[in-house]
Design an enzyme around this catalytic site. Structure first.
Site, PDB file in Angstrom:
ATOM      1  CB  THR A  83      58.129 -23.332 -10.731  1.00  0.00           C
ATOM      2  OG1 THR A  83      59.039 -24.083  -9.935  1.00  0.00           O
ATOM      3  CG2 THR A  83      57.380 -24.297 -11.639  1.00  0.00           C
ATOM      4  CB  CYS A 139      64.355 -21.485  -6.390  1.00  0.00           C
ATOM      5  SG  CYS A 139      62.774 -21.648  -5.541  1.00  0.00           S
TER       6      CYS A 139
END
Length: 232
Positions: free
Chosen positions: A83, A197
């Site tokens: 992430t 992201c």
């Protein structure tokens, strides 16, 4: 082949992509029935999301460190935090282990620099777009000029990530909202867009944009494989 340790579950939607990309890359490199040696420690994203929005980065850091150490103790030779946002504590994680951590911003920026691009636009969670842990690394280590959407646009991007993409919900209207924001960034001089992201790749691809798109999920996963095969 080194064993790749993955801190996943943030969200599991993007962790699924990591596993797929990593194994596809190994197959491309080695052929036959080869697949990646890997370990994944998957956290409960609800817990992480709550800590993020409470601003409780101390506890979030503790969880990331614990996850990395579990992977190292399990036999991982390198670590990926799957992430962008949780690279906020990448330094602390790196300091807590004795194996390399492959930083997602570095694997992305290396490709941008290779392509001789100077000014990039960064899309991601509000944390990634607004705080310095990501932008600052791109600027200081790689000499890039980084722009982000305005405040209202940042909230649109952030809300779609958490309310839709992290839940596996992909809406055409949300895609159009993102593309409108991207077009505005292009008008401000952005030469490329960083999908900062790991879930945004579910919504936006290179086919949607007139300028280069850098998919951090793919670049991070492929960099890990190259390192694991001693090519990185």
């Amino acid at each position: 082949m080194k064993t790749i340790g993955l801190i996943g579950g943030m969200s599991w939607e993007s962790s699924l992509l990591y596993y797929q990309i990593i194994n596809q890359r190994v197959k491309e490199k080695l052929g036959g029935h080869h697949s990646a040696k890997s370990l994944m420690y998957s956290v409960d994203f609800q817990e992480i999301k709550t800590l993020q929005h409470q601003g409780n980065w101390v506890e979030a850091t503790r969880i990331m460190i614990d996850s990395a150490q579990k992977l190292e103790n399990g036999g991982a030779d390198l670590i990926l935090i799957c992430t962008n946002t949780m690279h906020k504590m990448a330094h602390e994680v790196e300091e807590s282990i004795s194996i390399p951590l492959i930083h997602i911003a570095d694997s992305t920026a290396i490709e941008i620099v290779k392509d001789d691009i100077k000014k990039v636009a960064l899309l991601g969670t509000a944390f990634t777009m607004e705080q310095d842990f990501y932008k600052g690394r791109l600027i200081e280590r790689f000499g890039l000029e980084v722009i982000v959407p305005n405040e209202a646009e940042r909230m649109v991007i952030h809300d779609i990530i958490y309310q839709e993409l992290c839940l596996g919900i992909v809406k055409e209207e949300s895609k159009q909202s993102y593309l409108k924001i991207i077009n505005s960034l292009v008008q401000q001089g952005a030469e490329a867009i960083i999908l900062g992201c790991t879930e945004i790749t579910l919504l936006i691809s290179q086919d949607d944009c007139s300028i280069p798109i850098y998919d951090t999920t793919r670049l991070h996963a492929e960099c890990a494989v190259d390192f694991a095969l001693n090519e990185g």
